[in-house]
Every structure is written in C-alpha cells, then in structure tokens.
Write an enzyme that holds these catalytic residues in place. Structure first.
Site, short mmCIF file in Angstrom:
data_model
loop_
_atom_site.label_atom_id
_atom_site.label_comp_id
_atom_site.label_asym_id
_atom_site.label_seq_id
_atom_site.Cartn_x
_atom_site.Cartn_y
_atom_site.Cartn_z
N SER A 553 38.09 -16.81 -11.58
CA SER A 553 36.76 -17.34 -11.85
C SER A 553 36.88 -18.82 -12.26
CB SER A 553 36.05 -16.50 -12.89
OG SER A 553 34.67 -16.76 -12.90
N ASP A 639 29.70 -10.99 -4.74
CA ASP A 639 29.89 -11.63 -6.04
C ASP A 639 28.76 -12.63 -6.31
OD1 ASP A 639 30.72 -12.99 -8.29
OD2 ASP A 639 32.75 -13.39 -7.55
N HIS A 674 32.32 -9.62 -8.31
CA HIS A 674 33.14 -10.53 -9.11
C HIS A 674 34.34 -9.85 -9.75
CE1 HIS A 674 33.66 -14.40 -11.04
NE2 HIS A 674 33.81 -13.82 -12.21
#
Length: 701
Positions: A553, A639, A674
């Site tokens: 991320s 995501d 995600h």
C-alpha cells in the site's frame, strides 16, 4: 544484484502494453501518460461487478498473470513447502478467550480446515457454547468472502453482522435473532461494515458508503423496516473527511466521529433520545485531533490541542463537553506519545509509546495514582484490548515480541495482579531460545537514528552473507509493531535476517516522527529506508545483493521510490498493492481516498508547490532507464484503496523504459481487493508466494 537476475532464465517475452498517450496540464506543467487507458471508465460499477471489466484491460491483466506464472513457476514446490510450514504453525481449531459482557461471554473460534471465523457465546461463568455465526457456512460458493464481525445488542437478543463478497469493501449488513440463529428480513447494502445498537436492541446506527466509496452519511435503522425507510441522521458534505459511528461502554451516547489524517470532529447523540439532532462537541480545526471516552458524568478526551504534539488527556463534563470546558488531566509530555485511552468506573487507562516502545498506564480516578505495565525486551508489541464492561477492575492486554508468541493477560488494575489467559500455540513447535530479536539504530541522511527491529536464528552467521528481507511502511502515523510472526520464521529458518525499518511517516518515535515523513518531508521516509539497508550492510548483517525490500500500500509506494532512488542497493523488491501513481491519483478527486489523503501527501490540484513535492518522488512519474532489480508487484482487481491500474501502469512503464533490467512481474488477484484473499489459509498461500519470490531472488531455493 546481477546474481538475483541470473535466477530468471529463459523467460518468455513479457506482455507489451500499447501506448495511448493522454496529456494533462496543471500549473503550466504538461505531462503525458501512455497508460492512462488502463483505468476503466466504469471502475465504480466494476468494483461491485468485476465481470463488466473492459475486455482489453482484462486480457492484459491475464497476460501479466501468465508471464508471472512462467517466471515463478519453478517456485511451485517451494510455495507448497512454505505454505505447509506456515499452516503447521497455526492451531487450526483455535478459539479466543471469551470476553464477559452481562450474562454472556463472547468469543471467536476456527475449526480444522476452516477459512473463516465462527462467532459464539457461552453463559458468563461457563457452560454450553452457542454458535452465533458460522463464517465458513456463509462463505460457501463465494470466490471472495470477508466478515466484518457480529455486534450483539445491549439486551443480547440480536446481532448485526456484515460481509463483503467482492473485495470492494462495500459491506452488506444483516440482522440475526441470536436465540433462533435466523436472519431477519433486514438487508442493508453499501455500508462501511458495522453498526451501533441503541440500548433497547430495537434499532441501530450505521454509515453508508457513497458512490465514491466514502462513508458520508449516518442512518438510523429500526429493525423490521426497509433500508429505504431509514432516517438520515447526519451527512458529511466535505469529501475530504471520513466518518464513523460508535458507542460507549455505558450505552449513554452514540459517537459520530468525523476525521481526516490530521483533523477531527465529534457529534453526540444521547441514547435517551434517539431522534435528537447530533450535538457538536468541538468544531473541527485544521491540525487538531481529539477522541472521546465516557467516564460517568465526564468525558475523557485525548487531544493534541494547545500544541500538545504528543497528545494529552483532558476532562470535560458530559453536560457541557465543548472545548471551552476542557481541563488538562494528563499533561502533554514531549517524547511520550499517548496513542489511545479508555475509561472505567474507577480507572483511566491509556497506551503510550516512549523511545519507540509501548507501555500501558493505569490511573486511579479517585487518588490520581498512576502505574505502568511494561516489558524488558529490546523490541516488543503491546496491545490494549480493554474490556466490554464499564464497572470492572479487570482489563485485557496482549504482549509479544519477534521471538515470543503472543500472550493474552487479564490485569486487575486495583491489585495489579497479572493473569496469563493464553499463550499462542505453535503446533509444529517453537523454541524462542533458537532465535534472536534485536533493535539497532541506523543513522539517516540528516543524523536522525532510524530504529530497525531484527529477527534471525541464533546460529545465523552474521558475516555479510545472510539474505535479508527488509520491510517498511512509513505513512499515516502507523507504527509497525515488533510482534511475533509465525510466517517470518520460515525466512529465519532459511538463514534470512528478517528486518523492519521503523521509518519516518510512522509514529514509532513520537508524533514528530510522523510529521517529518509527510507532505514536503516525505522523502525522509525513503531516505530512512535506504539508510536502514546501508546500516545492515555496514554492520555485517547482510549485503546489498542479498536484500529483498518489501512494503504494501503506502509501503508499496516506498518500494517504488527506493527502486528509483537506489536500485543498486536491493536484490529484489516486493510491492504489494503499491500506491505508485501518486501524482495522478492525488489529481483525481473522484477516487475514493483522494480528498481525505491531501493532508498526508499534499493537494496538487490547488497548489503548484505541493504538485512539485509529489512529482519529485511519485514512483510512476520517476521511472528512468536504470538497472532495476527484479520487482514483484501485487494488486487486487476490486481494490478501492489502491486501484488495480496503479501497479499495472507502473510495471508497463518500467518494462518500456528499462527493458534490460528487472524482470518486472505483476500478479493481479482477479477476485480480491486491497487485503488480498480473505480466508486465513488463502492468505498464507499469498505470503508463501511472496516469500518464494524473495528466496528465489536470494538464490536460496
């Protein structure tokens, strides 16, 4: 680094993405993006129905997956061994220690072979277990399934449970009769994942996600009515703020929490009048944060107001909680960062961090006497679990280190007695004495010392020959704990040094550590990570051609930045759901996280200076003809946080700009978001895949 590339031989030709240049001019600066077409025009609808993805985009993603499989196909057996090792360290039929609340105690369990949690309750002091929710049963037939848990009503008659079956983080809520186990007709779609019961158990509050995936509205739902009939309680119209709803241990108030990454605001609804308009506590003021917990006739408020950079605790009457009535109770102390707090009938408790290490502090509400709970290891993790009841002297906390499995304690705040409830069981066996955990300090470019937590086997030879997996994050003030990981043992047992670089952008060394790694100071995050790699090499832990960097991320953005800044210092890079197209994303205010993220990165739409900050490091925009190491990028099709097209575009540009380097591998989870796959063993398969790449690159297969 040459040796890491040598392990990739006879690869087929990689996918070549067509170029369709799109120009964009901001502040008189024109950029061209050859791969903007990878962003599906219908991305919002696609998150809810992946089958409608543009066929050309799908074909490209599938071609990338096939190329990745060809490059890592020889690791299949290694992945299976890693998975078996990791699974062997997990107690398959594990259960939590139930938390007492009224007449019951509530907990979770897993069954042998099960992927999802099961939720149960027992009579308070023991007795027959009642299954409330079987996650494995609910997940049957779904490629992706993630539970948001189950929250029981105050009268223990009903439960709200939620699930996401796309990976897009739009949760559907259901209401379950806890006596019969049957779901009622109530179905609430597009929520943030949970709700807060009113004390009578007949209604609850929840947040709705808008079309841009932002929790912007709070609704009041009466059990038995349709979602279309729910009453709108509050709407946040500023797209730069998130919103959540919560309750208190005393069930006296519903909290509406509005915040971005540096500013917060609370509104309160008294549960004595559920139709009352929410009451503002303290109007939002840029850079001022506060959070609240109820203590009978007072609120305890954790805040950084009045230049309390590392936070303080103030007290205010419940009848008049406005800022003008805040009185300091626990003073601000520079270098002592207060992270969270809870209030009980006789005690106030908070979790703080000093010198990078956590401790729990207990304060007697009558006498003001304080004492702390702390441990002696060089690096460890401490979590405050609190309690489900207000009138109690017992709280619960967890402790672990990189060598010590997680331990769960009950702690009597009055007698200071500590009761060990459970130690994490490692079925395949674990001897902490076989491993070493250390914390070293790496000097960065400006003299700051960056903590680096280390795990390795005691018999590992530290002569510079050991491979190293160096993990980093460094954003949003998130602290990466030096906690126990059964998965990391698979690397340590293969001679790896497993390292966590606690770089700026987190709060590992206080709030200033966060501030010095955001906005115009963001490059400190990257330089700190490179400094950590340098220090591990100079101290003989590893060598540059043996370091595999990993981050996800915002940590994936870190990976993209260090790849551009110092590719020669890493043998390989793993970038999971990497936020690498920073400038384009921060220029697109229709994306789910963009407006709330501006206080973290800068707003390039409004400010040329902030545009230039981001442009200077945005990984996608700074790809150049360099000798990049092998790179593995991982993304999820649905995501909403880091959209699939960011790593897809990045890999395409890397391959076009520096075709002789790499290779560049992209794995897209076509049925996940995600967090990757949702099941506990499915997640282990993904970790085994990432570790197999690291082991292959290190030449240790």
């Amino acid at each position: 680094m040459a040796k890491s590339k040598a392990v990739f031989q006879n690869l087929p030709s990689p996918p070549k993405a067509p170029k369709k240049p799109v120009s964009d001019t901001r502040h008189g600066i024109t950029r061209s993006d050859d791969y903007a077409w990878m962003r599906a025009d219908n991305w919002q609808a696609m998150f809810k129905d992946p089958s409608i993805l543009d066929p050309a985009i799908r074909a490209h993603l599938e071609a990338e997956n096939a190329y990745m499989e060809a490059a890592l196909g020889d690791t299949a057996e290694l992945q299976s061994r890693l998975f078996a090792e990791m699974k062997g360290r997990i107690k398959e039929d594990d259960s939590s220690v139930p938390v007492k609340d009224g007449p019951f105690a509530y907990g979770t369990l897993y069954v042998t072979g099960g992927e999802q949690a099961h939720y149960f309750r027992t009579p308070r002091d023991g007795g027959e277990r009642q299954l409330l929710l079987d996650g494995d049963k609910e997940a049957v037939g779904k490629d992706y399934f993630r539970l948001s848990g189950i929250d029981h009503s105050t009268d223990h008659s009903h439960g709200i449970w939620g699930y996401d079956d796309k990976g897009s983080e739009y949760f559907t809520l259901r209401v379950r009769d806890l006596k019969t186990g049957e779901d009622l007709a109530d179905v609430i779609d597009n929520t943030a994942g949970g709700g807060v019961w009113a004390p009578d158990g007949k209604s609850f509050f929840y947040t709705l996600q808008d079309e841009n995936h932002r929790p912007s509205k709070v609704f009041h739902h009466i059990v038995g009515q349709k979602q279309s009939e729910d009453r709108l309680v509050f709407e946040e119209r500023d797209p730069g703020f998130f919103m959540g709803v919560g309750g208190s241990l005393l069930d006296d108030v519903i909290y509406i929490d509005i915040h971005d990454h540096e500013t917060s605001e609370y509104h309160l609804i008294p549960t004595s009048d559920l139709t009352a308009n929410p009451v503002l506590v303290a109007e939002r003021q840029e850079g001022i944060e506060y959070s609240m917990t109820e203590g009978g006739d007072v609120f305890y408020i954790l805040t950084n107001a009045d230049d309390a950079k590392d936070f303080k605790i103030v007290v205010a009457p419940v009848s008049a909680p406005g800022k003008e009535n805040w009185t300091d109770l626990v003073a601000h102390e520079p270098g002592r960062l207060i992270l969270s707090h809870m209030a009980f009938a006789r005690h106030l408790v908070w979790l703080e961090r000093r010198e990078g290490l956590p401790r729990i502090v207990v304060r007697d509400r009558t006498s003001g006497e304080e004492h702390a709970i702390a441990f002696d290891e060089e690096a460890y993790s401490l979590g405050l679990a609190g309690a489900a009841e207000y009138d109690t002297d017992v709280i619960r906390f967890s402790y672990s280190s990189m060598t010590t499995p997680s331990q769960l304690f009950d702690y009597n705040m009055a007698t200071r007695e500590r009761t060990l409830l459970k130690t994490q069981e490692v079925p395949s066996g674990h001897d902490a004495d076989d491993y070493v955990t250390r914390r070293v300090m790496a000097p960065s470019h400006d003299g700051e010392l960056v903590p680096v937590s280390l795990l390795y086997r005691k018999d590992t030879v530290l002569d510079g020959s050991a491979p190293c997996l160096l993990y980093g994050y460094g954003a949003y003030g998130m602290t990466i704990p030096a906690s126990f990981s059964t998965n990391a043992l698979s690397l340590a047992d293969r001679g790896f040094v497993y390292a966590i670089a606690h770089v700026r952008g987190g709060k590992d060394k206080g709030f200033a550590w966060y501030e010095d790694g955001k906005m115009e100071a963001k490059q400190n995050t990257f330089k700190d990570f490179i400094a950590a790699a340098d220090h591990l090499v100079t101290q003989g832990f590893t060598a540059y051609d043996s370091i595999i960097a990993e981050g996800g991320s915002a940590g994936g953005m870190l990976m993209g930045a260090i790849a551009n800044m110092a590719p020669e210092k890493f043998a390989g890079i793993i970038a999971a759901v990497p936020f690498v197209d920073v400038l384009n994303t921060m220029l697109d205010d229709t994306l789910p996280l963009t407006p709330p993220e501006w206080p973290e990165w800068g707003n390039p739409l409004e400010s040329e200076e902030e545009y230039q900050w981001i442009a200077a490091y945005s990984p996608y925009d700074n790809v150049a003809k360099k000798d990049y190491p092998p790179i593995l990028a991982i993304s999820g099709l649905t995501d909403p946080r880091v959209t699939y097209w960011e790593p897809t575009k990045w890999v395409a540009r890397l391959r076009d700009t520096a075709p002789e380097a790499g290779p560049y591998l992209l794995k897209t989870n076509m049925a996940a978001g995600h967090g990757g796959k949702s099941g506990r063993f499915q997640r282990l398969e993904e970790i085994a895949f990432e570790y197999a790449f690291a082991i292959k690159v290190a030449g240790k297969m």
